[in-house]
Design an enzyme around this catalytic site. Sequence first.
Site, PDB file in Angstrom:
ATOM      1  N   CYS A  75      -5.902  -3.396 -36.565  1.00 49.52           N
ATOM      2  CA  CYS A  75      -5.309  -4.732 -36.503  1.00 49.52           C
ATOM      3  C   CYS A  75      -6.305  -5.712 -37.095  1.00 49.52           C
ATOM      4  CB  CYS A  75      -5.006  -5.088 -35.043  1.00 49.52           C
ATOM      5  SG  CYS A  75      -4.452  -6.793 -34.772  1.00 49.52           S
ATOM      6  N   CYS A 189      -2.504  -7.455 -42.965  1.00 51.58           N
ATOM      7  CA  CYS A 189      -1.948  -7.141 -41.651  1.00 51.58           C
ATOM      8  C   CYS A 189      -1.398  -5.731 -41.747  1.00 51.58           C
ATOM      9  CB  CYS A 189      -0.849  -8.124 -41.258  1.00 51.58           C
ATOM     10  SG  CYS A 189       0.052  -7.666 -39.734  1.00 51.58           S
TER      11      CYS A 189
END
Length: 262
Positions: A75, A189
Amino acid sequence: MSSLPKILVFDSGLGGLSVVREVVRARPDAHYVYVADDAFFPYGHHSEEEIIARVVPLVGELIARHAPALVVIACNTASTLVMSHLRNAYSVPFVGTVPAIKPACASSKTKRVSVLGTKGTVKREYTKRLIDDFAQGCEVTLVGSAELASLAESALSGHDVRDEDIAAELAPCFLGSGEHRTDTVVLACTHFPLLLDRLTRLAPWPVDWIDPAPAIARRVAELLGSPDRQSDEAGAEMIFTSQRPHTLSQALMPFFGGRVLA
């Protein structure tokens, strides 16, 4: 190192599966524990202090429970905030996920690069330092998407996601014209590569999409070393912090090399 290492992969939701897919190719012998912190999703809607206070002890609990050989923080939002805290608190090796600005700027021909991330990732000082250090003369545009991670999550969960909604989040990445237009987009992302086919189709012109997952997989393989042997025991399990049922397991099996999710 055991011939059957356990790799813990942590993300705010399902985006880290784009990383798992590459890591499994590099280390098909490993046992994977994938943790989706969906009870706190999306991380971009929380403050930096809240994310640090959430992730650091939660990862510690997971390490104590599963005893992994290595932890991947799949992440960008979390990695740009918590990696130093995690490394100070726990002795297990960590591999983070950060915007791949250096390779993007090195490969851009037009010297116009866009970084497509969550609003949290693009506003981090860490991200700005990467640009300062590695822009190599490129004009780098930061694009913070408020909805694209959620759209990817919905699409992977089997819900209909409109092209128009994806295109709207993508449009600010494409600037200039002719030989001076954007030619490279960093997917900052891990959710975004899950939509890569649609991003490519909906883009106003062709660009190179830079996904950090292959580099993460190489780093994991480097830290773990070569496997002693292939193991029939290798497998995978998935944990949702919301405690929701594993109704997605069948759809997600391809990300884990087809192995059964416990």
